[in-house]
Structures are given as C-alpha cells and as structure tokens.
Design an enzyme around this catalytic site. Structure first.
Site: not given
Length: 458
Positions: A316, A343, A415
């Site tokens: 993804e 998600d 992230h």
C-alpha cells in the site's frame, strides 16, 4: 387452496421478518460484547510488530511478513489461505544526512521520501529557497529555482478525522516533481505530521530525479528562522538509495467460508507493508489486527452464511496491491457483497458511513443498534472513499463502507520512528473490533444486497 396457501406463506414471511431482525440485533450485540473482552487483536498487533517489525515492500522483512501472515491465518483457523504474488516498483533507503553549513552549522533531521534520487557521492550543497506555503512555491515560474534546494514548510492542520493530511498531501507526493520543473537540485518538505518531535515522517512521492526528504517539524521551523534573518542559508544533503522496478510483493488471503452462500464474499483487511523508521504499529498492524480479529470472532459464533475474507495487502505504501488484487479477483467482484479497509490506526471509531440507501434495511438497523453503547453514529451520507487497497475493486463496482476513527494523534506517529506498539491503546483497539464484528455479523448472516438500493438515496 392455492390462494389460501399463498396467503399463509405471506403471513409466515411477515412474521419471520421481525424475528430475523431480532436475531440479527441479538447477534450483533453479542459480537460487540465479545469483542470488547477479546485480546486477539492486541495479540496480532504485538506479534507482527515484535516478530517481523518494519516491512518495506520488496525487502527481506516483507518475505518474513508474508510467512508470518500465512502462519497467523492458519493458527487462527482461517481456511483457503493463499498468497497472491505480484511485482511492483520498490524503493529502498540508504545512508542519509542533512545539515546547515551556513551561516551557522546545524544538524538537520530528515527521512528520504520514497522514490527520492540519490545525491552525488559526497553529497550536494546548495542555497535553499524556502516557501511557507505550497501555493507560494507553485507560483514560482519554471526555471526560477535553478541550482537551489527548494523547501516547503506549510503546516498540517490537526483534525479528528485526519482531513488535514489530504489538505497538505501534495506537498510531499508532488513536491519533488514541481521542484525539479523549477530547476531545483533538491527538495525538502516539512513532515506531513502534527507532532513537535525531532522525528521526521517519510512517505511516497513521485519520482523526479532529484533527492527529496522530509524534515522534522522543529527543523523546518529552524530553517524558517534562519531565512528570516536575511542571510543566505546553505544546506548539504547526502542521500543514497536504491530501487527495484520489479520487486516481489504479496497479498495474503484467509477466509471463513460461508455455509449457505459461500460464493458471496465480504472483503475486509489492512495493509501488511509499512515504512521503515518504526515498526508499522498504527500503520497498519492495527488494521490487520482489527479486521482479522473481527472475522475470527464472528466465525467463532457459528459459521456465517456468507464468506468472510480477510486480505493483508502487501504494497500500500509504495502502491501496487490494489491493482494486483483486482487483477487476481476481477471475476469475483459481482459477488463481493461489501468491502472495507482499516488503515487509520487504532483510535476509536466515532462514525460509520454505509452504502447509499442501506440504513433502513433490517440488517443495518441491527448494526446501528449495536453501535449505541460504543458511542458511534451512522452518517446520513454514503462513504466517499473506502481505502487505497480496496480502491481497485470498488472502482469495479464492489460496494464499500468507511469507518471513521479518531485520528487526533495518528499523524503524530505515522511514517515515523514513533510508530510503535506502545502507541496502541488496547481498549481503543477492542472498540474498533467491536464495530467491525457487529457489522460483519449482520451482513454475513442476512440477505442484504447493497447494490439493490437507489444510488441517490441517503
């Protein structure tokens, strides 16, 4: 006699409908309550982040993640477990550093963006051209930043629904390309994050042939202050990376087969891959854990009438898994009852959006009733987007749902090196499982057809 028989049959159906609705409501409530006390989701997230860790597409860790997924599905009793392989471009981080070399030497904290080019060996040093807004940067004519490192420092708003991310997303994804068009030799962007730590947040960007990186938010503000003093600011970047245009990737599938209508499939899941700084806990071990645990719980209540299919999508972050899943399963799309993807971390679900026109159906009434103790509301509007990995099948016609989570803290973490297991609240994780399990129970054990409702209905 025939007329009497017809009236009798109709009477049975009329009496049966409320009974079916009551059974669905009772089952949904039972699924909800079991989920709130079930540790399965936490165990899955703990296992994935501990035994595998960060999982970049195309990396040896992703091979380990594939094997973990197959073993976990089998351990939890899923059947028809399979690996759907595909290839996709993948980028890999090498050594990275950045520093201000003038007017005052200062170390900078960066993370290269996916698809960033490497600097020349020994690095590159150039004056920066800083813009505090994306639009101000775009207003620069082509060629106007020749020889400079472009820097964009526009801040990301903090919202419960995470909408601030979409507001600034182009700064990362399109920034390097726009910088290269204007002649820049490098690109730096304030991390798309809402934190105040010196931990930068990576993410994918379009390849542009120049080195590109995310700055930690304090370092973006440091550059703003230096530029405000009126002297030229020079920065040295030293970044190395590699890429593989045909990296191996995998979507891993496990099912709980339906008993009465096994060819009617409910597709749910999360993405198995992650970025490399943290251990991919909120993004997206949480989604893997939520959907897998919810399906297992519903299966444990008695085999559902329809098939529950959980997919752990394998690329993804850098793209490719959505298209690959559609290509491998296109013929099944007409039989996909509904699709959903988790998600958005592990924050509590606060709202759900259902396919247009479906709220009045007894199954969705039963689902809505189960949500009341969870403080979740049902939106009057249908979902606009269900997730990146189901985008392929939804564009091909599969109905979809969207469960909105509290993302107030999500973009402090995703992230970044701080995306670790300790950031997941077990109670919030269980609340997510409760919402998903209630939904799966009602859909899997009813005859609801989301395609049958008028598209314009609310």
């Amino acid at each position: 006699m025939r007329i009497s028989a017809l009236f009798a049959a109709a009477a049975v159906l009329v009496l049966a409908a409320p009974a079916v609705a009551q059974d669905l409501a009772a089952g949904a409530a039972q699924a909800r309550d079991r989920a709130l006390a079930d540790p399965t989701a936490w165990a899955i997230a703990e296992s994935l982040t501990t035994e595998v860790g960060p999982r970049m597409t195309g990396s040896p860790a992703m091979e380990l993640g594939r094997d973990w997924a197959v073993a976990k599905f089998r351990e939890l009793g899923f059947t028809n477990v399979r690996v759907e392989s595909f290839t996709t471009p993948a980028w890999f981080r090498g050594p990275e550093s950045a520093e201000v070399v003038g007017p005052v030497p200062q170390k900078l904290h960066i993370l290269g963006l996916g698809n960033s080019a490497s600097t020349p060996k020994g690095g590159l040093t150039a004056e920066i051209a800083l813009f505090t807004s994306w639009q101000a940067f775009l207003d620069q004519p082509e060629g106007s930043l020749k020889g400079k490192i472009a820097v964009v420092t526009q801040r990301m708003p903090k919202n419960q629904d995470g909408s601030g991310y979409g507001f600034v997303n182009a700064q990362r994804t399109l920034g390097p390309r726009e910088a290269a068009k204007r002649g820049a030799v490098g690109y730096l962007v304030r991390s798309l994050s809402t934190d105040d730590t010196r931990l930068p947040h990576t993410g994918n960007a379009q390849a542009a042939g120049i080195p590109a990186a995310a700055l930690s938010t304090p370092d973006a503000e440091l550059l703003e202050r230096l530029v405000a003093r009126g002297k030229p600011v020079r920065v040295k970047l030293d970044m190395q990376s590699t890429s593989n245009p045909k990296a191996k990737a995998y979507n891993i599938v496990g099912e709980i087969r339906g008993t009465e209508r096994p060819d009617e499939v409910i597709v749910i899941g999360g993405h198995l891959d992650s970025w490399d700084p943290g251990t991919g806990a909120v993004d997206d071990a949480a989604g893997i854990a939520i959907t897998t645990a919810a399906a297992k719980l519903v299966g444990a209540m008695g085999a559902p009438k329809r098939t529950l299919r959980v997919v752990m999508w394998g690329s993804e972050e850098q793209g490719g898994s959505s298209g690959a899943y559609l290509a491998a399963n296109r013929a099944e799309v007409p039989k996909m009852v509904v699709a959903g993807e988790s998600d958005s971390g592990a924050g509590r679900v606060f709202a759900v959006a259902l396919p247009a026109g479906s709220r009045a159906h007894p199954a969705m009434k039963a689902f809505e009733a189960a949500l009341v103790p969870l403080n979740v509301v049902v939106s009057r509007e249908p979902p606009r987007f269900g997730g990146a990995d189901i985008a392929g099948i939804t564009s091909a016609g599969a109905p979809f749902v969207d469960f909105s989570q509290d993302m107030s803290r999500y973009f402090d973490l995703h992230h970044a090196a701080d995306d670790t297991l300790d950031k997941i609240d077990p109670a919030e994780l269980s609340q997510n499982v409760a919402v998903w399990a209630s939904f799966l129970y009602t859909v899997a054990n009813s005859d609801i057809d989301f395609r049958a409702f008028p598209k314009e209905a609310k």
